[in-house]
Design an enzyme around this catalytic site. Structure first.
Site, short mmCIF file in Angstrom:
data_model
loop_
_atom_site.label_atom_id
_atom_site.label_comp_id
_atom_site.label_asym_id
_atom_site.label_seq_id
_atom_site.Cartn_x
_atom_site.Cartn_y
_atom_site.Cartn_z
N GLN A 94 -10.19 -3.34 3.08
CA GLN A 94 -9.91 -3.48 4.50
C GLN A 94 -10.78 -4.55 5.14
OE1 GLN A 94 -12.08 0.07 6.68
NE2 GLN A 94 -11.21 0.80 4.74
N HIS A 96 -11.76 -6.05 9.45
CA HIS A 96 -11.67 -5.75 10.88
C HIS A 96 -11.61 -7.05 11.67
CE1 HIS A 96 -12.61 -1.80 9.46
NE2 HIS A 96 -13.81 -2.17 9.06
N GLU A 131 -19.66 -3.55 11.33
CA GLU A 131 -20.31 -2.31 10.90
C GLU A 131 -21.43 -2.60 9.92
OE1 GLU A 131 -17.40 -0.71 7.37
OE2 GLU A 131 -16.59 -0.68 9.40
N HIS A 280 -13.66 -5.62 2.45
CA HIS A 280 -14.60 -4.74 1.77
C HIS A 280 -13.93 -3.42 1.41
CE1 HIS A 280 -14.87 -3.75 6.07
NE2 HIS A 280 -15.12 -2.53 5.69
N ARG A 299 -5.55 -3.28 6.42
CA ARG A 299 -5.73 -2.90 5.02
C ARG A 299 -5.14 -3.94 4.08
NH1 ARG A 299 -5.14 1.66 8.01
NH2 ARG A 299 -6.82 3.20 7.74
#
Length: 417
Positions: A94, A96, A131, A280, A299
């Site tokens: 995935q 972001h 993240e 990642h 994804r």
């Protein structure tokens, strides 16, 4: 004000049934416990233990919506989400989006009338989702970011050599991945463009991709025979990952993509920073995860869920990178700060005990803390709370600088600088 909070771990199939209970001393349900969410995200807002402190609001999301000035001091939403993550099986590949892409995509899908809960919806909100993950288990395994193209060529050349197939030349066996076998790319094609073309081809699917997945797995199994151990180092973990992913997701095109990515094993206390565009997948392990409070995930394989290939290609950063370790700073003994180059969040690890009796730390706004070891008392301007292993608390900005005492370890999330 210190507001005790609790939540129920998410039961995603990839979760561990034992890791979170063993860490926090909570009941073992014999069911997967994948993620414990601590925050105000509407997907699973933390529940308030004593609702008298929050005007009757039963969870953080409801309290912040009703009284943001008291809960947050400023602003109307908590900018981060803190998690305990326990992976017994690989998560999906995935990435972001950036703030700009998220805003544009969210507006576009709204204009098109795509329901927020539609399985093919890409953008659930207008925010980015950088993240970090800090390993708690002795090892934490992951794939993250595109590895240097020269390493990919070395892996494929190694497999071709070990395969020894005389059925067809190597470029016929590996189709469009011939680019990765060439000594250099043309002046009109950068490494990033090569990687993008390969990923687009792989995710496009079809008989050639299916054949390549099968051939890659068979050749990798052959390469992992003890007789070839002297040849496969240092790529043995990447090859073992191919076989494991095949066991978990047989025939999935993401198996091919895995060899394009950095294969990382963190040890306890090490951290990764995964910014916008970084592809990642967490493979196995227990960690503390902190992210911007978004639910935007594109994804790229290892999942039965929706994959929007054109949108993913727009989001991905195809530049080869070194493993994106995030080194903490330690301004005072007993305090480590994991601070990426964004203003959404900072993660503090606070350890007190015989060597360090107390640690002072001033969070920049509303904070959330969880105790993962021992017993730690947090004191602020208006009150204090003692956290035992497994306890978590929301701390309003009015407490100002916090002082930790006792014997134990606390992770604390707060807005970044």
């Amino acid at each position: 004000m210190f507001v005790s909070i609790v939540n129920t771990p998410r039961d995603y199939a990839w979760g561990s049934s034992t890791a979170i209970p063993e860490l926090l001393g909570t009941p073992d349900t014999d069911e997967p416990q994948a993620e414990l969410w601590l925050g105000a995200h509407p997907g699973s807002p933390s529940r308030v233990v004593d609702t008298a402190l929050t005007g009757g609001a039963t969870d953080l999301a409801a309290w912040i919506a009703a009284d943001p000035a008291r809960a947050l001091g400023k602003g109307t939403s908590l900018p981060y989400l803190l998690k305990i993550l326990a992976a017994a099986h690989p998560l999906s590949l995935q990435a972001h989006p950036s703030r700009e892409i998220a805003q544009e995509g969210f507006d576009r899908e709204n204009a098109a009338g795509v329901p927020l809960d539609a399985p093919h919806r890409n953008y659930k909100d207008a925010h980015h989702k950088p993240e970090i993950i800090v390993a708690l288990s002795p090892t934490f395994e992951a794939l993250c970011g595109f590895r240097p193209l020269v390493e990919v060529r070395e892996i494929v050349d190694l497999l071709v050599m070990i395969d020894g197939s005389q059925v067809a030349p190597r470029w016929e066996l590996y189709g469009p991945m011939v680019h990765l076998l060439e000594d250099s790319v043309t002046e009109h094609e950068t490494d990033a463009e090569v990687l993008e073309s390969v990923v687009a081809w792989v995710l496009g699917g079809g008989p050639e991709v299916e054949a390549l997945v099968g051939h890659l797995v068979r050749t990798t199994e052959k390469a992992l025979h003890p007789a070839h151990a002297h040849l496969t180092d240092p790529y043995t973990p990447s090859l073992e990952t191919v076989v494991r992913l095949h066991e978990e997701y047989p025939g999935d095109p993401g198996i091919i993509i895995s060899i394009l990515l950095n294969r990382v094993t963190l040890t306890a206390g090490q951290a990764l920073y995964l910014p916008a565009g970084n592809i990642h997948a967490y493979l196995r392990g227990l960690g503390v995860e902190l992210m911007a409070a978004s639910d935007n995930v594109l994804r790229g394989g290892l999942t039965p869920k929706h994959i929007d290939v054109p949108e993913l290609l727009q989001v991905l950063d195809f530049d080869s990178i070194a493993v994106p370790y995030l080194e903490p700073t330690s301004p005072v003994p007993g305090l480590q700060l994991f601070q990426p180059d964004i203003d959404d969040f900072v993660l503090a690890r606070i350890e007190v005990g015989e060597d360090v009796a107390s640690v002072a730390y001033p969070p920049r706004g509303a904070a959330i803390a969880i105790c993962i070891e021992g017993s730690v008392t947090l004191s602020g301007a208006t009150g204090s709370i003692t956290l035992e292993r497994g306890d978590s608390v929301f701390i309003t900005p009015q407490e100002g600088e916090l002082t930790a005492t006792g014997t134990g370890v606390v992770f604390l999330a707060a807005p970044g600088e």
